[in-house]
Design an enzyme around this catalytic site. Structure first.
Site, PDB file in Angstrom:
ATOM      1  N   SER A 199      44.688  59.703  44.703  1.00 27.48           N
ATOM      2  CA  SER A 199      46.038  59.669  44.117  1.00 27.48           C
ATOM      3  C   SER A 199      47.059  58.886  44.935  1.00 27.48           C
ATOM      4  O   SER A 199      48.202  58.746  44.502  1.00 27.48           O
ATOM      5  CB  SER A 199      46.548  61.096  43.883  1.00 27.48           C
ATOM      6  N   LYS A 239      48.864  56.141  43.074  1.00 33.45           N
ATOM      7  CA  LYS A 239      50.109  56.316  42.319  1.00 33.45           C
ATOM      8  C   LYS A 239      51.302  55.669  43.007  1.00 33.45           C
ATOM      9  O   LYS A 239      52.312  55.370  42.354  1.00 33.45           O
ATOM     10  CB  LYS A 239      50.376  57.807  42.097  1.00 33.45           C
ATOM     11  N   SER A 299      51.874  64.590  41.499  1.00 34.67           N
ATOM     12  CA  SER A 299      50.687  63.742  41.312  1.00 34.67           C
ATOM     13  C   SER A 299      50.231  63.770  39.857  1.00 34.67           C
ATOM     14  O   SER A 299      49.077  64.064  39.549  1.00 34.67           O
ATOM     15  CB  SER A 299      49.552  64.201  42.240  1.00 34.67           C
TER      16      SER A 299
END
Length: 471
Positions: A70, A73, A313
């Site tokens: 993640s 991102k 997230s």
């Protein structure tokens, strides 16, 4: 007495386990991290730079492209703020086909032209319904129309494997709501033999909920199944098995398989809640050429969207923004391929050339993503130092021990870190901004692939390294 015994025990433990972190040497801290049993044997990349100047202070294979999970991102969050700006709001056109008569009845259809806004939730569609009512419409005779063609028809990224109902794997759509997810609560009876109840939120015509389960004295496994209805109008939520007496209700978060149809059902529910009666079917396709615009409904600001993206997230937001950025840069329909190209173009525009890097999606769910610590640190520094949106970007990063995905880490609050977490199977990452005890700000990225240790052990090793860097 117990408190005194505990104090003595802690004192004895401190003699056996010397405290690390006080005035720790960064290179020694890094080597200790690499020797940690949870990390040993893994592919690791580490980079620490001075936040203001970009001077490299510590590194270990910082150019190595690794699976970021993640941390991916950070790319779409930074790109979105740079492209649209922190105050920008996506607008969803609402069209009508037909005339509104003197009694406020639309003798035709209300059309929603989805533009990929990731911020729609049940509450915001309630406000949208209110806006429709305030236009003087009290009834809609021709049903709803949904034009979701701003995105392509591929709802689930092919790298994610077969579609599942897990809420962490949400489908994309030009018009979607509630992050393409919903809630299921399973509640046991008051006595043995009582039926088990199942409730779904939001409670719309899209869902058909059913429980074929009973309350029993002993523990027994429940099964939750979600499947499309035969007519394609929604999904069936079924609970089978048994529920142990006296247990707390169980809550599940799941993803829908038909996000545009789900969003249409939520909108229909909210129109009815506002007193706007809707009759007629829900249709999907291109908005008719003779439809006229009734209003444009604004979503949340980009700063709010990116805040939710990074703090929690949110995979859905990441993929919606990725496809939408692709549509903005290369024209609709938005797709993962266009979004990937748009993210690569953004990196080039800020002077980042990661020749080994691979961009597959926006959320980091794909294991084909490959990003180096150097790229991540560069993105964070440039995004945070950008005058137009740097404060908003920094504010989106979770605070160690306080909120978001770092709330349950670094709880002793000895490390005032702002960082983005990342996890996949055998992948852990943390990238962010760290103040040191001397007042210096550091930008860092730590990527671990193929670790032998359990996730909590790897996270603890990463957190220890971060704490020592900040000491």
């Amino acid at each position: 007495m117990r408190r005194r015994q505990l104090s003595i025990a802690l004192t004895l433990l401190s003699l056996w386990y010397p405290v690390r972190g006080a005035n720790a040497d960064p290179e020694e801290a890094l080597q200790a991290f690499l020797r940690d049993p949870a990390i040993r044997g893994a592919r690791v990349g580490v980079l620490v730079e001075d936040f203001q100047s970009g001077e490299r202070l510590l590194e270990h294979r910082s150019e190595r492209a690794l699976v970021p999970a993640s941390n991916q991102k950070l790319l779409i969050g930074a790109a979105a703020l740079a492209h649209w700006g922190p105050t920008h709001r996506f607008e969803t056109p609402i069209m009508i086909q037909g005339e509104v008569d003197s009694e406020g009845i639309l003798q035709g259809s209300l059309w929603v032209v989805g533009r990929g806004d990731p911020s729609h939730v049940s509450e915001s569609l309630w406000k949208l319904a209110e806006r429709v009512r305030l236009q003087g419409i009290v009834a809609i005779r021709g049903g709803l129309g949904i034009d979701a063609g701003y995105f392509d028809s591929i709802r689930f990224h092919p790298d994610w494997g077969p579609p599942t109902a897990h809420s962490d794997h949400p489908p994309t759509a030009g018009f979607a709501v509630n992050y393409s997810s919903f809630r299921v609560d399973v509640i046991g009876g008051a006595e043995v033999g009582d039926p088990v109840r199942v409730t779904v939120a939001p409670d719309t015509i899209y869902f058909r909920a059913r429980a074929d389960a009973v309350t029993i004295q002993r523990t027994r496994r429940l099964q939750l199944q979600i499947a499309p209805l035969p007519d394609g109008s929604g999904e069936r939520v079924s609970v089978t098995g048994a529920f142990p007496l006296g247990s707390q209700p169980l809550t599940y978060w799941r993803a829908v398989s038909m996000p545009a149809r789900y969003a249409a059902a939520v909108l229909r529910m909210q129109l009815e809640a506002q007193g706007v009666r809707v009759s007629g079917p829900t249709r999907f396709g291109d908005v008719p050429s003779d439809a006229t615009e009734l209003l444009r409904f604004p979503g949340e600001s980009m700063s709010e969207i990116v805040w939710k993206l990074n703090k929690y997230s949110n995979n859905f937001i990441a993929e919606q923004l990725t496809k939408k950025l692709g549509a903005e840069v290369y024209g609709p329909p938005g797709s993962w391929d266009k979004g990937r190209r748009a993210l690569a173009a953004y990196l080039r525009s800020i002077g980042i050339a990661d020749r080994q890097g691979v961009i597959a999606d926006g959320s980091g769910l794909s294991r084909r993503n490959k990003v180096s610590p150097h790229t991540l640190v560069s993105v964070v520094r440039r995004a945070a130092l950008r005058f137009e949106s740097g404060p908003e970007f920094l504010a989106s990063l979770p605070l160690g021990g306080l909120d978001g995905t770092l709330k349950d880490r670094m709880e002793n609050r000895t490390t005032s870190v702002r960082g983005k977490t990342g996890h996949l199977r055998r992948v852990s990452s943390l990238t962010g901004i760290l103040p040191t005890s001397t007042g210096r700000l550091l930008a860092f990225a730590i990527l671990v692939n193929g670790a032998r240790g359990e996730r909590l052990e790897v996270d603890a090793a990463i957190d220890t390294l971060v704490a020592e860097l900040g000491s």
